[in-house]
Design a protein around this motif. Structure first.
Motif, short mmCIF file in Angstrom:
data_model
loop_
_atom_site.label_atom_id
_atom_site.label_comp_id
_atom_site.label_asym_id
_atom_site.label_seq_id
_atom_site.Cartn_x
_atom_site.Cartn_y
_atom_site.Cartn_z
N MET A 149 -6.07 -3.17 -7.94
CA MET A 149 -5.27 -3.31 -6.73
C MET A 149 -6.09 -3.92 -5.60
SD MET A 149 -2.18 -2.54 -7.40
CE MET A 149 -1.86 -3.15 -5.77
N LEU A 150 -7.33 -3.51 -5.47
CA LEU A 150 -8.20 -4.07 -4.43
C LEU A 150 -8.40 -5.57 -4.67
CD1 LEU A 150 -10.87 -1.24 -4.05
CD2 LEU A 150 -9.09 -1.87 -2.42
N ARG A 151 -8.59 -5.95 -5.92
CA ARG A 151 -8.74 -7.38 -6.24
C ARG A 151 -7.47 -8.14 -5.88
NH1 ARG A 151 -11.87 -10.69 -9.40
NH2 ARG A 151 -10.83 -12.54 -10.24
N TYR A 152 -6.32 -7.55 -6.21
CA TYR A 152 -5.05 -8.21 -5.92
C TYR A 152 -4.86 -8.41 -4.41
CZ TYR A 152 -0.07 -8.99 -5.38
OH TYR A 152 1.15 -9.52 -5.00
N PHE A 153 -5.07 -7.37 -3.62
CA PHE A 153 -4.86 -7.47 -2.18
C PHE A 153 -5.83 -8.45 -1.53
CE2 PHE A 153 -2.79 -3.11 -2.48
CZ PHE A 153 -1.52 -3.60 -2.25
N ARG A 154 -7.06 -8.46 -2.00
CA ARG A 154 -8.02 -9.42 -1.46
C ARG A 154 -7.61 -10.86 -1.77
NH1 ARG A 154 -13.16 -5.90 -3.61
NH2 ARG A 154 -13.31 -4.45 -1.83
N LYS A 155 -6.98 -11.04 -2.91
CA LYS A 155 -6.60 -12.38 -3.35
C LYS A 155 -5.30 -12.85 -2.70
CE LYS A 155 -5.86 -14.94 -7.68
NZ LYS A 155 -5.91 -14.83 -9.17
N TRP A 156 -4.31 -11.96 -2.61
CA TRP A 156 -2.97 -12.37 -2.17
C TRP A 156 -2.60 -11.84 -0.79
CZ3 TRP A 156 -1.07 -16.19 -4.89
CH2 TRP A 156 -1.44 -16.32 -6.24
N GLY A 157 -3.47 -11.06 -0.18
CA GLY A 157 -3.18 -10.54 1.15
C GLY A 157 -2.69 -9.10 1.12
N TRP A 158 -3.07 -8.35 2.14
CA TRP A 158 -2.68 -6.94 2.23
C TRP A 158 -1.27 -6.81 2.80
CZ3 TRP A 158 -5.66 -2.69 0.77
CH2 TRP A 158 -6.95 -2.99 0.35
N ARG A 159 -0.49 -5.95 2.16
CA ARG A 159 0.83 -5.58 2.66
C ARG A 159 0.93 -4.07 2.68
NH1 ARG A 159 5.55 -9.14 -0.14
NH2 ARG A 159 6.71 -7.95 1.40
N TRP A 160 1.48 -3.52 3.75
CA TRP A 160 1.53 -2.07 3.86
C TRP A 160 2.85 -1.50 3.40
CZ3 TRP A 160 -2.69 0.69 4.50
CH2 TRP A 160 -3.81 0.03 4.98
N LYS A 161 3.95 -2.28 3.49
CA LYS A 161 5.25 -1.73 3.06
C LYS A 161 6.17 -2.83 2.58
CE LYS A 161 6.97 -1.81 7.84
NZ LYS A 161 7.54 -1.01 8.93
N VAL A 220 0.81 -1.21 0.00
CA VAL A 220 0.00 0.00 0.00
C VAL A 220 0.85 1.27 0.00
CG1 VAL A 220 -1.71 1.34 1.28
CG2 VAL A 220 -1.96 -1.15 1.08
N LEU A 221 1.81 1.37 0.93
CA LEU A 221 2.57 2.62 1.06
C LEU A 221 3.42 2.93 -0.17
CD1 LEU A 221 3.58 2.51 4.84
CD2 LEU A 221 1.75 3.82 3.74
N PRO A 222 4.13 1.95 -0.76
CA PRO A 222 4.85 2.26 -2.00
C PRO A 222 3.94 2.72 -3.13
CG PRO A 222 5.61 0.19 -1.08
CD PRO A 222 4.39 0.58 -0.31
N LEU A 223 2.77 2.12 -3.25
CA LEU A 223 1.86 2.51 -4.32
C LEU A 223 1.30 3.90 -4.10
CD1 LEU A 223 0.04 -0.91 -4.81
CD2 LEU A 223 1.81 0.10 -6.25
N LEU A 224 1.04 4.26 -2.83
CA LEU A 224 0.62 5.63 -2.53
C LEU A 224 1.72 6.62 -2.89
CD1 LEU A 224 -1.26 5.29 0.88
CD2 LEU A 224 -2.24 5.87 -1.35
#
Length: 257
Positions: A245-257, A138-142
């Protein structure tokens, strides 16, 4: 590499002139060793007709889709036709510098534990592109979207700027602009997830390929990439990227950094 051990697919949605240059580059640099597929995703500007009128090489196999199902669906259209050992996924804004596909396939022959490889991509003026990446977070993409200095260290880590990228190195995210995958692996994982219409499907397919073997960045192989980054300019494309991106994170898990 023996003849026809290699295949490549270019998916276009408009832009006949650019696609034509890409196909000519593939033909010139790889010759008869490469089976080329062109998938037209129902281009609204009659791009396929323009290419045919200009004279497509006879060895290019054309698949004309009735509707635009997205990037991944376009590339998946060739899956039933493939009989190669290595398959290249290629954007229309790519130009080869030498026989890049053959070079990458030969390297993979010597490294049987590798499922997927990407080359070094450069802009037309020779500037390098940062395509060796870690898994999306999340943080790198932001940082990439907002440009905030406080988030820059996360972006640098994501883009592996803290690694030696002058030699082959394992990566977690292979750009869909250009990669070479073992055809057997491409088939086993079912190609791209067609739930992504546009953007992030390359991060997703990398994760699927990593279940079959390593993904490696090969800086010794250089390819030119124009890189049209619409998601950073147009609201509609940015929306598609956010949805993916939301689909990806839901599928593979959320990472913040």
């Amino acid at each position: 590499m023996e003849a026809r051990a290699l295949s490549a697919c270019v998916v276009q949605y408009g832009g006949a002139e650019e696609t034509g240059r890409c196909l000519a580059s593939l033909r010139a640099e790889e010759g008869d060793a490469l089976q080329i597929y062109l998938v037209d995703n129902a281009s609204p500007d009659r791009a396929l007709e323009k290419l045919k009128a200009a004279g497509l090489p006879p060895e290019v196999k054309v698949l004309a889709q009735r509707e635009n199902g997205g990037f991944g669906a376009g590339h998946n259209a060739v899956l039933p036709l493939l009989d190669s050992r290595y398959h290249a996924v290629i954007n229309p804004d790519i130009l080869l510098q030498g026989a890049a596909i053959s070079q990458m396939a030969a390297w993979m022959d010597d490294h049987p534990d590798v499922a997927l490889t990407i080359p070094k991509l450069v802009y037309p003026d020779g500037r390098p592109q940062w395509i060796a990446k870690r898994r999306p977070a999340v943080l790198p993409l932001l940082s990439r979207q907002l440009g905030w200095k406080a988030l820059k260290p996360y972006e640098d880590h994501y883009l592996m700027r803290d690694e030696d990228l002058t030699k082959p190195i394992d990566v977690e995210f292979c750009s869909g602009s250009f990669f070479v995958i073992r055809t057997e692996v491409f088939r086993e994982i079912g190609g791209f997830d067609e739930g992504y219409f546009m953007y992030v499907e390359d991060a997703d397919i990398t994760q699927k390929a990593l279940q079959k073997g390593r993904a490696v960045y090969l800086p010794g192989v250089v390819v030119t990439h124009a890189w049209h980054r619409d998601a950073h300019r147009k609201p509609r494309q940015f929306f598609w990227q956010l949805k993916s991106m939301l689909r990806y994170f839901r599928k593979w898990g959320w990472r913040w950094k």
